[in-house]
Design an enzyme around this catalytic site. Structure first.
Site, PDB file in Angstrom:
ATOM      1  N   LYS A 272     104.973 -45.015  30.218  1.00 38.71           N
ATOM      2  CA  LYS A 272     103.652 -44.412  30.090  1.00 38.71           C
ATOM      3  C   LYS A 272     103.442 -43.373  31.193  1.00 38.71           C
ATOM      4  O   LYS A 272     104.029 -43.484  32.275  1.00 38.71           O
ATOM      5  CB  LYS A 272     102.560 -45.472  30.250  1.00 38.71           C
ATOM      6  CG  LYS A 272     102.469 -46.513  29.151  1.00 38.71           C
ATOM      7  CD  LYS A 272     101.357 -47.508  29.480  1.00 38.71           C
ATOM      8  CE  LYS A 272     101.253 -48.606  28.437  1.00 38.71           C
ATOM      9  NZ  LYS A 272     100.737 -48.102  27.160  1.00 38.71           N
ATOM     10  N   ARG A 346     103.198 -55.914  19.613  1.00 40.35           N
ATOM     11  CA  ARG A 346     103.468 -56.406  18.259  1.00 40.35           C
ATOM     12  C   ARG A 346     104.745 -57.239  18.212  1.00 40.35           C
ATOM     13  O   ARG A 346     104.895 -58.097  17.340  1.00 40.35           O
ATOM     14  CB  ARG A 346     103.523 -55.227  17.284  1.00 40.35           C
ATOM     15  CG  ARG A 346     104.626 -54.229  17.545  1.00 40.35           C
ATOM     16  CD  ARG A 346     104.384 -52.897  16.835  1.00 40.35           C
ATOM     17  NE  ARG A 346     103.235 -52.193  17.389  1.00 40.35           N
ATOM     18  CZ  ARG A 346     102.737 -51.073  16.897  1.00 40.35           C
ATOM     19  NH1 ARG A 346     103.298 -50.516  15.837  1.00 40.35           N
ATOM     20  NH2 ARG A 346     101.694 -50.502  17.457  1.00 40.35           N
TER      21      ARG A 346
END
Length: 498
Positions: A272, A346
């Site tokens: 990120k 996920r």
């Protein structure tokens, strides 16, 4: 800060406290006293509205104005909190009461008030619970890293003419659950990592009488939990899977809750940008909400089994981290091509969802700070809800609304599913198209829901962590989003409503 809550049938004129809180509404010509403020207004010779107007008060929601009681009340100070425009009917909405009491207590605690009596317009037990809950949450202060973690004690006094002890007890249970989540989210990731989170879960489970199972990295590898192991393999802090369970005698239905527990998310090798990492200690908000909700349900005692899964990992870049294009095997055998290591939540949830089939759930709900797309689509305060059945999705949204949390129904478009096709595995963890990212996350998770199980996915990427100025009973930082909704969902299943 430690806040105690008690009820009292004293009148606002006679209540002994540092400050008495009353409500005012926003009228066309200035503030007007709300029900509950009559005693205070009479003690001031009917001049409460006039005095507040002279001080510039308007009655708008969240506005707090202090005036001296000048010896006319037992309390030396009056705090008038704005409740906004008067309600269309005769009763104030519960969220308006929560927000008003929260705003008042937040302002007064900052001003060092230690005894706060609340005389807001609660007409029934539900209103009393709303006032009490808002006050408890509004007084929240995270002090672990300040002054050695020491706080000051605050006593909240709920003034009511009837028996509201049950309502106060329920407010205390819910507030404790939300506070637990806020504390966990606000804790720095050097102190909260998978093993320490699991240890905290053991403490909470012991206090709440929950069954608990903790799988360490060895057990996860041997058990085939490829999502949790893959995400956590780049960190010096190995992953964990925690299962907590409330199983009351005679319960016929089972709710399974699964919460994303990434204790810090750097993005892994799909790193990120630095600014995007600043709030990533909050990426375990879903797991914290599940832990707190199961404990709260146990305290409330409904006849429903509730199982919570906390897949815990730290997503870090290193020489051992998973790589884009790695193929992992999720619990139960499905394979996933990992194209983006920053779509990691996920993956850990996939293991938990697949494992949940062993609990034979009547309803399966996962909750996660899953996608930045949720924030883009719905803003920072509204949860997105997806499900494999429309009635389940709408029931979850309704439960959240009744719990006082904002949620919005979202679809799972079939045409977006093909973007998850992989040439080398059963599916990929991301698509090549940025559009509909929140929905794609839901479509991915749906692939791991046990056959025939009713399932819903709640994305709390925005609501879980508040980066702006405090408002109502919501502080800066961890909010405790969705805890009350998860509790209400369990109660609705117990009652046959969901």
């Amino acid at each position: 800060m430690t806040a105690t809550l008690r009820t009292s049938q004293e009148t606002p004129r006679d209540a002994r406290a540092d400050v008495i809180v009353v409500g005012v509404t926003q009228g066309p010509d200035g503030p007007r006293p709300a029900p509950g403020a009559e005693d205070v207004d009479a003690a001031l010779g009917g001049k409460l509205a006039e005095t507040l107007a002279a001080l510039g008060a308007t009655g708008k929601a969240g506005e707090v104005t202090r005036i001296a009681s000048a010896g006319q009340l037992a309390a030396p100070l009056i705090a008038a909190v704005g409740l906004g425009p008067p309600p269309e009917g005769s009763a104030f909405g519960e969220e308006a009461l929560r927000a008003g009491s929260g705003a008042a207590v937040r302002a007064l605690v900052a001003g060092k008030a230690r005894q706060i009596a609340l005389a807001l317009p609660a007409r029934d037990a539900a209103g009393a619970e709303a006032v009490a809950l808002g006050a408890l949450l509004g007084g929240y202060v995270f002090g672990r890293y300040r002054d050695g973690g020491k706080g000051t004690d605050t006593e909240l006094i709920l003034l009511a003419s009837g028996d509201v002890d049950t309502a106060a007890r329920r407010a205390r249970i819910l507030a404790d659950a939300v506070t637990l989540v806020r504390d966990l989210v606000n804790t720095g990731p050097s102190d909260l990592f998978p093993a320490s989170f699991a240890a905290e879960a053991e403490r909470v489970a012991g206090a709440a009488g929950l069954d608990i199972e903790v799988l360490d990295e060895k057990a996860l590898t041997e058990g085939g939990y490829g999502g949790i192991v893959g995400v956590g393999q780049g960190s010096a802090h190995p992953p964990r899977l925690v299962r907590v369970a409330y199983t009351p005698p005679g319960a016929a239905k089972t709710v399974v809750l699964a919460g994303k527990g990434i204790t810090f998310d750097s993005g892994g090798l799909s790193l990120k940008p630095p600014k995007s990492m600043e709030a990533m200690k909050s990426d375990m908000s879903g797991a914290a909400a599940v832990l707190a909700a199961v404990a709260a349900v146990a305290a409330l005692g409904p006849a429903v089994n509730v199982v919570g899964y906390l897949p815990l990992a730290e997503n870090m870049p290193s020489g051992t981290a998973q790589r884009p294009s790695d193929v992992i095997t999720i619990y139960g055998g499905k394979t996933v091509e990992v194209l983006n290591t920053d779509a990691e939540g996920r993956l850990v949830l996939a293991d938990a969802l697949a494992r949940s089939g062993e609990d034979s759930p009547d309803l399966l709900v996962d909750i996660a700070t899953l996608t930045g797309a949720q924030l883009v689509a719905l803003g920072p305060r509204i949860m997105g809800v997806m499900a494999n059945r429309d009635d389940v999705r709408d029931g979850i949204v309704d439960a959240a609304r009744r719990a006082g949390e904002a949620a919005w129904p979202m679809p799972l478009p079939a045409e977006l599913r093909e973007g998850l096709d992989s040439p080398v595995a059963d599916l990929a963890n991301v698509t090549g198209d940025r559009n509909g990212g929140m929905l794609v996350g839901g479509l991915f998770l749906r692939e791991f829901v046990p056959s025939g199980v009713r399932w819903a996915h709640i994305d709390i990427a925005g609501p879980a962590f508040h980066e702006g100025e405090p408002y109502g009973y919501t502080p800066k930082g961890g909010t405790g989003a969705a805890v009350r909704s998860l509790v209400q969902i369990a109660l609705d299943v117990a009652d046959g409503r969901l």
